[in-house]
Write an enzyme that holds these catalytic residues in place. Structure first.
Site, PDB file in Angstrom:
ATOM      1  N   MET A  34      11.105  24.462  -0.492  1.00  0.00           N
ATOM      2  CA  MET A  34      10.268  23.486  -1.176  1.00  0.00           C
ATOM      3  C   MET A  34      11.078  22.622  -2.138  1.00  0.00           C
ATOM      4  O   MET A  34      10.857  21.405  -2.236  1.00  0.00           O
ATOM      5  CB  MET A  34       9.138  24.184  -1.938  1.00  0.00           C
ATOM      6  CG  MET A  34       8.137  23.232  -2.562  1.00  0.00           C
ATOM      7  SD  MET A  34       6.838  24.073  -3.490  1.00  0.00           S
ATOM      8  CE  MET A  34       5.936  24.877  -2.157  1.00  0.00           C
TER       9      MET A  34
ATOM     10  N   ARG B 111     -10.074   0.418  15.188  1.00  0.00           N
ATOM     11  CA  ARG B 111     -10.348   0.965  13.855  1.00  0.00           C
ATOM     12  C   ARG B 111     -11.479   0.144  13.239  1.00  0.00           C
ATOM     13  O   ARG B 111     -12.396  -0.260  13.931  1.00  0.00           O
ATOM     14  CB  ARG B 111      -9.094   0.941  12.982  1.00  0.00           C
ATOM     15  CG  ARG B 111      -7.964   1.822  13.491  1.00  0.00           C
ATOM     16  CD  ARG B 111      -6.870   2.033  12.453  1.00  0.00           C
ATOM     17  NE  ARG B 111      -6.398   0.792  11.836  1.00  0.00           N
ATOM     18  CZ  ARG B 111      -5.256   0.686  11.163  1.00  0.00           C
ATOM     19  NH1 ARG B 111      -4.469   1.744  11.013  1.00  0.00           N
ATOM     20  NH2 ARG B 111      -4.889  -0.467  10.622  1.00  0.00           N
TER      21      ARG B 111
ATOM     22  N   LYS C  32       0.846  -1.200   0.000  1.00  0.00           N
ATOM     23  CA  LYS C  32       0.000   0.000   0.000  1.00  0.00           C
ATOM     24  C   LYS C  32       0.881   1.250   0.000  1.00  0.00           C
ATOM     25  O   LYS C  32       2.093   1.173   0.190  1.00  0.00           O
ATOM     26  CB  LYS C  32      -0.915  -0.007   1.228  1.00  0.00           C
ATOM     27  CG  LYS C  32      -0.170  -0.004   2.557  1.00  0.00           C
ATOM     28  CD  LYS C  32      -1.125  -0.084   3.737  1.00  0.00           C
ATOM     29  CE  LYS C  32      -0.347  -0.069   5.054  1.00  0.00           C
ATOM     30  NZ  LYS C  32      -1.236  -0.071   6.230  1.00  0.00           N
TER      31      LYS C  32
ATOM     32  N   TYR D 150      15.132  31.145   3.876  1.00  0.00           N
ATOM     33  CA  TYR D 150      14.015  31.908   4.414  1.00  0.00           C
ATOM     34  C   TYR D 150      14.183  32.197   5.902  1.00  0.00           C
ATOM     35  O   TYR D 150      14.661  31.355   6.662  1.00  0.00           O
ATOM     36  CB  TYR D 150      12.702  31.141   4.205  1.00  0.00           C
ATOM     37  CG  TYR D 150      12.278  31.017   2.765  1.00  0.00           C
ATOM     38  CD1 TYR D 150      11.884  32.130   2.042  1.00  0.00           C
ATOM     39  CD2 TYR D 150      12.260  29.777   2.128  1.00  0.00           C
ATOM     40  CE1 TYR D 150      11.480  32.020   0.717  1.00  0.00           C
ATOM     41  CE2 TYR D 150      11.857  29.654   0.807  1.00  0.00           C
ATOM     42  CZ  TYR D 150      11.470  30.782   0.111  1.00  0.00           C
ATOM     43  OH  TYR D 150      11.079  30.676  -1.202  1.00  0.00           O
TER      44      TYR D 150
END
EC number: 5.1.1.1
Length: 382
Positions: free
Chosen positions: A312, A138, A39, A265
């Protein structure tokens, strides 16, 4: 290499290491079926390539989280047995039948609604694995009567197959675990009705720490990729795992920073001496998070500090003066004892190795190594 990429940042994935881990567990649980959990895009490493390689070496059963993930595998020629571990919307049942995907039954209500969605003229089987909630809290049913009613409903319908029953351990990777309590409850519930083809409860930690002979299948997740579920598990087992992923970048510019100058930054880093810095074309959009500021990366053999805020798409590293443009940088290594191991990265981020792997962005090209071959997959250029 079958595909190209145009940025000096990529993820190395050793499929032979993944295969070795799979075979290791096959031997450890020789009388059980190993369900390879791929997954979340194979925990960030590439579900399709992993499934294809394991199938070439005998794997027959995979598990994913969603129906979309299962269909993706089918679209790429993965014809092994597939199980969706999550809840599939009942209006999508026909898609599951069409693609021969086994589904999880979380409740009687879900099953009754599913039966309504199956066309009267359907002649294809729908394989079902019933989920029991023994302490995870769950999806799944806690009531034994509900479980009996669900099995009865399945058995009364043509083309519904009671293929499996399973539960999930909440804290198998921790000391003083409730795993044995959950295991006992699971056995008690399963013994109340006829047994299906597959009975499974062990995740990676459970597969490493307990025998689990009541079950005839295990679900191999994080350890398939060569990672221990926790330090506790690592310290209490003798099974050797081979980490399979290495995150690599390259210095694209090297420059001198003078005393008092800042980088990135917020100007959070101010040079207190003249130093050499290198810029890397990787950032938090690739999965190397802002919390890694102050960590160390391996620049051609030298341990170098990440300075300033990670952007980023770029980041800055303090390097020795001899470093030049184009030098290899390892940000996450595929060795357990490396300062850049997935566990070391996770500790710096205040999280777990699972999350570190799953955060690896799809824009990272993957270079797969297997059977003396090298193959590139670039999702952005497909």
């Amino acid at each position: 290499m079958s595909e190209k990429f145009y940025r000096a940042t990529y993820l190395n994935v050793n499929l032979d290491a993944i295969l070795a881990n799979y075979q290791n567990f096959n031997q450890l649980h020789a009388n059980k079926t190993v369900i390879s959990v791929i997954k979340a895009n194979g925990y960030g490493l590439g579900s399709v390539k992993i499934a294809q390689h394991l199938m070439r070496h005998g794997a027959t059963f995979f598990a994913v989280a969603t129906l979309d993930e299962a269909i993706e595998l089918r679209m790429h020629g993965v014809d092994a047995k597939l199980l969706v571990l999550g809840v599939v919307p009942t209006e999508d049942i026909e898609k599951a039948i069409q693609h021969r995907v086994a589904l999880t039954v979380p409740s009687k209500a879900w099953l009754k609604e599913t039966i309504k969605q199956i066309p009267d003229d359907n002649q294809k089987n729908l394989w079902l694995h019933v989920k029991l909630d023994t302490g995870m809290g769950r999806i799944g049913m806690k009531d034994i009567d509900e479980y009996k009613e669900v099995v009865d409903l399945i058995n009364k319908r043509d083309h519904l197959v009671f293929e499996g029953v399973f539960t999930h351990f909440a804290s198998a990777d921790e000391p003083g675990s409730s795993m044995n309590e959950q295991y006992t409850l699971f056995k008690e519930m399963v013994n109340q009705v006829e047994k299906p083809i597959y009975i499974h409860c062990q995740n990676s930690a459970g597969s490493l720490l307990m025998d689990g002979q009541f079950c005839n299948a295990i679900r191999l997740g994080i350890s398939l990729y060569g990672y221990y579920p926790s330090e506790y598990v690592k310290d209490n087992v003798k099974v050797h795992l081979r980490p399979s992923a290495q995150l690599v970048s390259e210095t694209v510019q090297v420059k001198t920073l003078k005393v008092g100058e800042t980088v990135s930054y917020g100007r959070t880093f101010i040079a207190d001496e003249e130093m050499t810095i290198a810029i890397l074309p990787i950032g938090y959009a690739d999965g190397y998070l802002r919390s890694m500021q102050g960590a160390f990366v391996n620049v051609n053999g030298s341990q170098c500090e990440v300075i300033g805020r990670i952007c980023m798409d770029q980041m800055i590293v303090k390097v020795p003066s001899h470093v030049k443009t184009g030098e290899k940088v390892i940000l996450m290594d595929n060795h357990v004892d490396s300062p850049q191991s997935a566990e070391a990265v996770a500790n710096k981020q205040g999280t777990i190795n699972y999350e570190v792997l799953c955060n690896l962005s799809r824009r990272l090209p993957r270079i797969y190594y297997y059977d003396n071959n090298e193959e590139v997959t670039n999702e952005l250029l497909k």
